[in-house]
Design an enzyme around this catalytic site. Sequence first.
Site, mmCIF file in Angstrom:
data_model
loop_
_atom_site.group_PDB
_atom_site.id
_atom_site.type_symbol
_atom_site.label_atom_id
_atom_site.label_comp_id
_atom_site.label_asym_id
_atom_site.label_seq_id
_atom_site.Cartn_x
_atom_site.Cartn_y
_atom_site.Cartn_z
ATOM 1 N N THR A 99 0.821 -1.214 0.000
ATOM 2 C CA THR A 99 0.000 0.000 0.000
ATOM 3 C C THR A 99 0.853 1.261 0.000
ATOM 4 O OG1 THR A 99 -1.837 -1.112 1.098
ATOM 5 C CG2 THR A 99 -1.751 1.284 1.281
ATOM 6 N N SER A 138 -7.262 -1.085 -6.290
ATOM 7 C CA SER A 138 -6.770 -1.412 -4.959
ATOM 8 C C SER A 138 -5.292 -1.749 -5.088
ATOM 9 C CB SER A 138 -7.525 -2.607 -4.380
ATOM 10 O OG SER A 138 -6.855 -3.140 -3.249
ATOM 11 N N THR A 139 -4.545 -1.533 -4.043
ATOM 12 C CA THR A 139 -3.159 -2.010 -4.042
ATOM 13 C C THR A 139 -3.116 -3.491 -4.400
ATOM 14 O OG1 THR A 139 -2.452 -0.401 -2.372
ATOM 15 C CG2 THR A 139 -1.117 -2.398 -2.591
ATOM 16 N N ASN A 140 -4.153 -4.222 -3.979
ATOM 17 C CA ASN A 140 -4.134 -5.681 -4.101
ATOM 18 C C ASN A 140 -4.301 -6.192 -5.527
ATOM 19 O OD1 ASN A 140 -4.058 -5.305 -1.378
ATOM 20 N ND2 ASN A 140 -6.075 -6.152 -0.960
ATOM 21 N N THR A 185 36.146 -36.925 -12.603
ATOM 22 C CA THR A 185 34.969 -37.100 -11.749
ATOM 23 C C THR A 185 35.442 -37.200 -10.310
ATOM 24 O OG1 THR A 185 35.042 -39.516 -11.986
ATOM 25 C CG2 THR A 185 33.646 -38.297 -13.544
ATOM 26 N N SER A 316 45.851 -8.888 -6.618
ATOM 27 C CA SER A 316 46.293 -8.805 -5.234
ATOM 28 C C SER A 316 46.992 -7.483 -4.975
ATOM 29 C CB SER A 316 47.256 -9.963 -4.919
ATOM 30 O OG SER A 316 47.813 -9.820 -3.629
ATOM 31 N N SER A 317 46.814 -6.957 -3.779
ATOM 32 C CA SER A 317 47.549 -5.772 -3.335
ATOM 33 C C SER A 317 48.889 -6.157 -2.732
ATOM 34 C CB SER A 317 46.716 -4.997 -2.307
ATOM 35 O OG SER A 317 46.474 -5.820 -1.161
ATOM 36 N N LYS A 322 49.673 -11.490 -9.729
ATOM 37 C CA LYS A 322 48.567 -12.417 -9.506
ATOM 38 C C LYS A 322 47.313 -11.917 -10.225
ATOM 39 C CE LYS A 322 46.435 -15.113 -5.780
ATOM 40 N NZ LYS A 322 45.021 -14.972 -6.084
#
Length: 473
Positions: A99, A138-140, A185, A316-317, A322
């Site tokens: 609503t 209606s909202t519904n 597998t 990577s920092s 990487k």
Amino acid sequence: MHERTERDALGERTLPQGAYHGIHTLRALENFPISGRRWPDAFITALAQVKLACARTNLALGYLDQDVGRAICQACEEMAEGELHEHILVDPFQGGAGTSTNMNVNEVLANRAAELRGGAPGDSSLIHPLEHVNRHQSTNDVFPTALAVACLSLLKKLEEAVADLQQSLQYKEQELSDVLCLGRTQLQDALPMTMGMTIGAFAEAAARDRWRIFKCRERLKQVNLGGTAMGTGLAAPRDYIFRVVEELKQVTGLPVSRAENLVDATQNMDRFVEVSGILSACAANLLKMCGDLRLLSSGPDGGLGELRLPPLQAGSSHMPGKINPVMPEAASQAALRVMAAHQCLAMAVGSGTLGLNQFMPLIASEILESLTLLTNVIPLLNDKCIRGLTANNEHCRTNLGASRALATALTPLLGYAVVERIVEHARTKDLTIEQACLELGLAEPESLRRLISPGRMRKLGFTSEDFEGFNIP
């Protein structure tokens, strides 16, 4: 700052003079500062389209004054085209089955329409949010219908994204059809195959997702617009009920139709669970594919390293050089969120009570987020990863040659016991299966190469010709 005063059943409140939202939206903003999120544009557009269909129907049937109706229609058109979205402020996490969202839209449309008639926001004597914009609604019935419209639009985009992904995977399947590699597998060496087969399996999964997404759109085409609060159509004229969905069809260009049982379509939201399940299946396939891409590209020096993913950014920092598989990682996270959202949505749908589902905002939020995530991330994965995917052919051959997986291909001819002896001979002397066969005098080099050629891998089963040049003990 100039202010205006508005009234509702609970009393008076003041708002900024130029605000498009009104007192109902203000109370919702105060009551539900929960997530900090906003409704997605697709949903706001869909709500505007529903309101436009209702206004046009009321105008055509004489239930709205011409000046009032035209002003509302113009405001709806503006919102449907992407304007006014910033004024839909209420949090998606809200009580009232939607609503607050419906009222936010009603107020913004009414105040914009009042401006179009020469008035100012808040002048409800010109255009009233409930009496005019929300007439016979209606909202519904508005909220679930708008959600169906938004989902239908997003599903079409998602289907296109999945179709593009399928096409890219099929192209890669052909491109890598001659790359021999080691199948696995349970993360253990299994049988020789080609990398094209691996990618082809991804393509088949995408094809199924595409078909399911196409078919599930059928589940959302029947809407409950015109059913008002409980699907009975109470307080709406009969001619309006029988016309409004046809008008919505014209407005949206979507093949929507009025549900045969409006009471059912108002209280039961299982159609959204079904669609969300399709999205969850798509996410599951996406998660599986991305996991395999990450594993096959792992290392690249200390892992499998059989696929090369396009490098996108430093990984990577701390570790120079990487590179991480960032696109499969991002897509995996989106997939996990979609799968979790499906569980939440299903619980919300099952928690509906009697004539209405009070958790419609949560249902809408979850399915719209899932559609948005998949529609956004699949093209990114396709463009930034799949299309630039290559195989490390040499490394694939090295891994295959070092494995004893080739032994299984010999069992139809030599029998389990003899092949077991070959494997043991290879293990004891640290030989490949090919070297063990040659040392034991069981085959010629050309025969072994033919047995595991890409063409042989693509055949189903074996024929007597496959074993020419082998010596049966």
